[in-house]
Design an enzyme around this catalytic site. Structure first.
Site, PDB file in Angstrom:
ATOM      1  N   TRP A 101     -19.813   9.642 -21.172  1.00  0.00           N
ATOM      2  CA  TRP A 101     -20.288   9.811 -19.806  1.00  0.00           C
ATOM      3  C   TRP A 101     -21.651  10.491 -19.801  1.00  0.00           C
ATOM      4  O   TRP A 101     -21.940  11.334 -20.647  1.00  0.00           O
ATOM      5  CB  TRP A 101     -19.308  10.660 -18.997  1.00  0.00           C
ATOM      6  CG  TRP A 101     -17.918  10.111 -18.888  1.00  0.00           C
ATOM      7  CD1 TRP A 101     -16.782  10.623 -19.453  1.00  0.00           C
ATOM      8  CD2 TRP A 101     -17.500   8.955 -18.147  1.00  0.00           C
ATOM      9  NE1 TRP A 101     -15.691   9.865 -19.127  1.00  0.00           N
ATOM     10  CE2 TRP A 101     -16.093   8.834 -18.320  1.00  0.00           C
ATOM     11  CE3 TRP A 101     -18.164   8.009 -17.363  1.00  0.00           C
ATOM     12  CZ2 TRP A 101     -15.353   7.814 -17.739  1.00  0.00           C
ATOM     13  CZ3 TRP A 101     -17.427   6.994 -16.777  1.00  0.00           C
ATOM     14  CH2 TRP A 101     -16.040   6.902 -16.965  1.00  0.00           C
ATOM     15  N   TRP A 118       1.903   1.564  -3.473  1.00  0.00           N
ATOM     16  CA  TRP A 118       0.861   2.126  -4.349  1.00  0.00           C
ATOM     17  C   TRP A 118       0.842   3.649  -4.239  1.00  0.00           C
ATOM     18  O   TRP A 118       0.652   4.357  -5.223  1.00  0.00           O
ATOM     19  CB  TRP A 118      -0.497   1.540  -3.979  1.00  0.00           C
ATOM     20  CG  TRP A 118      -1.633   2.158  -4.738  1.00  0.00           C
ATOM     21  CD1 TRP A 118      -2.492   3.113  -4.299  1.00  0.00           C
ATOM     22  CD2 TRP A 118      -2.005   1.890  -6.098  1.00  0.00           C
ATOM     23  NE1 TRP A 118      -3.382   3.457  -5.288  1.00  0.00           N
ATOM     24  CE2 TRP A 118      -3.104   2.718  -6.393  1.00  0.00           C
ATOM     25  CE3 TRP A 118      -1.512   1.034  -7.085  1.00  0.00           C
ATOM     26  CZ2 TRP A 118      -3.730   2.713  -7.636  1.00  0.00           C
ATOM     27  CZ3 TRP A 118      -2.131   1.035  -8.331  1.00  0.00           C
ATOM     28  CH2 TRP A 118      -3.232   1.863  -8.596  1.00  0.00           C
ATOM     29  N   GLU A 161       0.837  -1.205   0.000  1.00  0.00           N
ATOM     30  CA  GLU A 161       0.000   0.000   0.000  1.00  0.00           C
ATOM     31  C   GLU A 161       0.872   1.255   0.000  1.00  0.00           C
ATOM     32  O   GLU A 161       0.545   2.247  -0.658  1.00  0.00           O
ATOM     33  CB  GLU A 161      -0.942  -0.014   1.209  1.00  0.00           C
ATOM     34  CG  GLU A 161      -2.008  -1.098   1.154  1.00  0.00           C
ATOM     35  CD  GLU A 161      -2.881  -0.987  -0.083  1.00  0.00           C
ATOM     36  OE1 GLU A 161      -3.291   0.137  -0.434  1.00  0.00           O
ATOM     37  OE2 GLU A 161      -3.149  -2.026  -0.718  1.00  0.00           O
ATOM     38  N   TRP A 168      -9.164   6.692  -8.621  1.00  0.00           N
ATOM     39  CA  TRP A 168     -10.347   6.884  -9.460  1.00  0.00           C
ATOM     40  C   TRP A 168     -10.130   6.366 -10.881  1.00  0.00           C
ATOM     41  O   TRP A 168     -11.004   5.726 -11.461  1.00  0.00           O
ATOM     42  CB  TRP A 168     -10.753   8.356  -9.481  1.00  0.00           C
ATOM     43  CG  TRP A 168     -11.643   8.693  -8.327  1.00  0.00           C
ATOM     44  CD1 TRP A 168     -11.291   9.226  -7.133  1.00  0.00           C
ATOM     45  CD2 TRP A 168     -13.056   8.471  -8.263  1.00  0.00           C
ATOM     46  NE1 TRP A 168     -12.397   9.359  -6.324  1.00  0.00           N
ATOM     47  CE2 TRP A 168     -13.493   8.910  -6.981  1.00  0.00           C
ATOM     48  CE3 TRP A 168     -14.000   7.967  -9.149  1.00  0.00           C
ATOM     49  CZ2 TRP A 168     -14.833   8.837  -6.580  1.00  0.00           C
ATOM     50  CZ3 TRP A 168     -15.333   7.895  -8.753  1.00  0.00           C
ATOM     51  CH2 TRP A 168     -15.735   8.328  -7.487  1.00  0.00           C
ATOM     52  N   ASN A 217     -10.780   2.066   2.078  1.00  0.00           N
ATOM     53  CA  ASN A 217     -10.379   1.883   0.681  1.00  0.00           C
ATOM     54  C   ASN A 217     -11.320   0.963  -0.088  1.00  0.00           C
ATOM     55  O   ASN A 217     -11.628   1.210  -1.253  1.00  0.00           O
ATOM     56  CB  ASN A 217      -8.956   1.334   0.611  1.00  0.00           C
ATOM     57  CG  ASN A 217      -8.426   1.306  -0.815  1.00  0.00           C
ATOM     58  OD1 ASN A 217      -8.359   2.335  -1.476  1.00  0.00           O
ATOM     59  ND2 ASN A 217      -8.070   0.124  -1.300  1.00  0.00           N
ATOM     60  N   TRP A 232     -15.602  10.075 -13.960  1.00  0.00           N
ATOM     61  CA  TRP A 232     -14.813   9.872 -12.743  1.00  0.00           C
ATOM     62  C   TRP A 232     -14.322  11.181 -12.146  1.00  0.00           C
ATOM     63  O   TRP A 232     -14.097  11.279 -10.926  1.00  0.00           O
ATOM     64  CB  TRP A 232     -13.616   8.965 -13.033  1.00  0.00           C
ATOM     65  CG  TRP A 232     -12.617   9.529 -13.999  1.00  0.00           C
ATOM     66  CD1 TRP A 232     -12.611   9.381 -15.358  1.00  0.00           C
ATOM     67  CD2 TRP A 232     -11.470  10.340 -13.690  1.00  0.00           C
ATOM     68  NE1 TRP A 232     -11.547  10.046 -15.923  1.00  0.00           N
ATOM     69  CE2 TRP A 232     -10.833  10.642 -14.917  1.00  0.00           C
ATOM     70  CE3 TRP A 232     -10.929  10.840 -12.514  1.00  0.00           C
ATOM     71  CZ2 TRP A 232      -9.676  11.433 -14.983  1.00  0.00           C
ATOM     72  CZ3 TRP A 232      -9.778  11.621 -12.579  1.00  0.00           C
ATOM     73  CH2 TRP A 232      -9.163  11.904 -13.807  1.00  0.00           C
TER      74      TRP A 232
END
Length: 484
Positions: A307, A279, A276, A383, A342, A360
């Site tokens: 969208w 990331w 993590e 996202w 998360n 998004w």
């Protein structure tokens, strides 16, 4: 001889390279050190929740400096202008700071360093908030990574046991009493309407709070691999806002783990947690090498994605009134606490971008305004991953089923009941999908769909098929289902 230490996203005194370098110079040349924080009023404004955190973190930093005989100088405005004004007021000959890697921070670094050096000022920036800076972890072609797994392997090779700097001394050089500082309250960081009243129940901003948070997490880290997905949040570290504001560093966290475990990568829970941290580094690397990704899809094919313009659906999502309990519970928890688990972030992001087919960027903007840990790099990476538009993105057919997610990660329904008290009396089957429940089950729970709790704003199965078709056209693949 005076050195200005410009605090930015590094509101701590320990493991602070810029401050440590200034202290080394002060000891050698009998220099004065002036710690300063400048509230930037440029276009990249902090969200409301992050402003709350910043207020309290600055308060802690100011107290820590005061106990060591120093003083935090607060200013507001354009950092370029304010630093020049500070130089003129103090006669400082050096300015030190730790680097940022968001587009605004990079621009400031370049402009201010060029300007100061042209004026004969010793301007130096340092690596302060990551294990390794983005240009140091590259592939064999000296290019940036676009997929996390090879990036993580390269990060391990570069070293994740980077030792932190030694702590600062208990006594610091005093700041001239004549140097003016803006009052913290005058920065206007706290909201006028007390929507933040529950925040202090959940958070303790500042360096001391960060240390306490890490200490509380370490005893349960070995179960992190299994516990990190539970929506009650008891199995996670909650260190993200402390990292966001630089109250603790990845080096300090890594050092604590290596001190506790000689081979942390061989301990499943610890390895998952270190991933993590990896990331987070990966997100910073993506934004550094592709700065447009904060506002544009990394995959250029999605520039023309169809969208939906659906402001009512977006508003229902923001308010936690979609009629999908796990989504609504997560969104209401976000509003009340300034934070979201998360797993919940992935669930609500998938619902917005896949089931509602809403861009998004609308979701990312809402998170940046409501999260205490709002960070452009991590927020964008998350996202774009969920929406399927970014680097190492989830495949387009990965659409989270919110009912299955609730059953798996909130099996007793405790999380949903906590944040949706209007559903608290329902049995778990009714709780996860009240629109599928019988009239008898709804009556027993005191639920009146469309009255005490909304009807779903979208049909999950139909919207899933719609999303698969739309994404398949962009990705150039066939639309098909895959269990989640």
């Amino acid at each position: 001889m005076t050195t200005i230490v410009w605090f930015r996203q590094d509101l701590r005194l320990s493991d602070h390279p810029a401050f440590s370098a200034a202290l080394d110079n002060a000891a050698e040349h009998d220099q004065c050190i002036i710690p300063v924080y400048i509230l930037d009023e440029g276009p990249a404004q902090l969200g409301e929740a992050a402003r709350w955190w910043l207020h309290h973190s600055l308060s802690v930093l100011a107290e820590d400096l005061a106990t060591r005989g120093s003083r935090l100088i607060l200013r507001r405005g354009n950092p370029e202008t304010e630093i020049v004004a500070m130089l003129q007021a103090t006669g400082a000959t050096s300015v030190y700071w730790n680097r940022r890697f968001d587009p605004t921070g990079i621009h400031q670094d370049q402009v201010i360093k060029t300007q100061l050096k042209a004026g004969g000022i010793d301007a130096q920036s340092f690596p302060g908030n990551y294990l390794h800076e983005p240009w140091r972890v590259l592939n064999r072609k000296a290019e940036s990574f676009r997929v996390f797994t090879p990036y993580w392997k390269a990060l391990i090779t570069a070293g994740i046991d980077v030792p932190p700097l030694p702590p600062l001394p208990n006594a610091l050089p005093p700041v001239p009493p004549s140097l003016a500082s803006t009052r913290l309250e005058a920065l206007g960081l706290l909201p006028e309407i007390p929507w933040d009243r529950a925040f202090p129940e959940h958070w303790k901003p500042g360096e001391h709070g960060a240390r306490e948070c890490l200490a509380a997490f370490l005893p349960k880290i070995e179960s992190y691999a299994e516990g990190r997905n539970a929506l009650d949040g008891q199995g996670v570290s909650r260190l993200s806002p402390h990292l966001r504001f630089g109250e603790i560093t990845p080096r300090q966290i890594s050092a604590a783990l290596f001190a506790r475990y000689p081979h942390p990568l061989e301990v499943p829970g610890v390895e998952h947690f270190l991933r993590e941290l990896g990331w987070r580094e990966f997100g910073a690397s993506l934004l550094y090498h592709d700065p447009q990704s904060g506002t544009e899809p990394l995959n250029p094919r999605f520039a023309a994605f169809p969208w939906r313009d659906a402001p009512n659906d977006l508003r229902a999502w923001q308010r936690g009134e979609t009629g999908i309990p796990v989504v609504d519970a997560a969104m209401r928890a976000l509003w009340a606490t300034g934070w979201m688990h998360n797993r919940a972030r992935m669930i609500v992001a998938s619902f917005l971008t896949k089931n509602l087919l809403i861009d998004w960027r609308h979701g990312a903007a809402w998170f940046m305004d409501t999260l205490v840990d709002a960070d452009l790099a991590s927020n964008t990476a998350g996202w774009q991953w969920t929406a399927g538009t970014g680097a190492d993105a989830a495949p387009f057919f990965r659409i989270f089923n919110p009912i299955l997610q609730a059953e798996k990660f909130d099996p007793q329904g405790d999380f949903i009941r906590q944040w949706l008290p209007e559903l608290a009396r329902a049995d778990t089957k009714t709780l996860f999908a009240p629109w599928q429940a019988s009239d008898d089950a709804l009556n027993k729970a005191g639920i009146r769909l469309g009255d005490t709790y909304p009807e779903p704003i979208v049909d999950l199965a139909a919207s899933r098929r719609r999303a698969l078709d739309a994404f398949a056209q962009i990705k150039g693949g066939a639309a098909y289902e895959r269990p989640q």
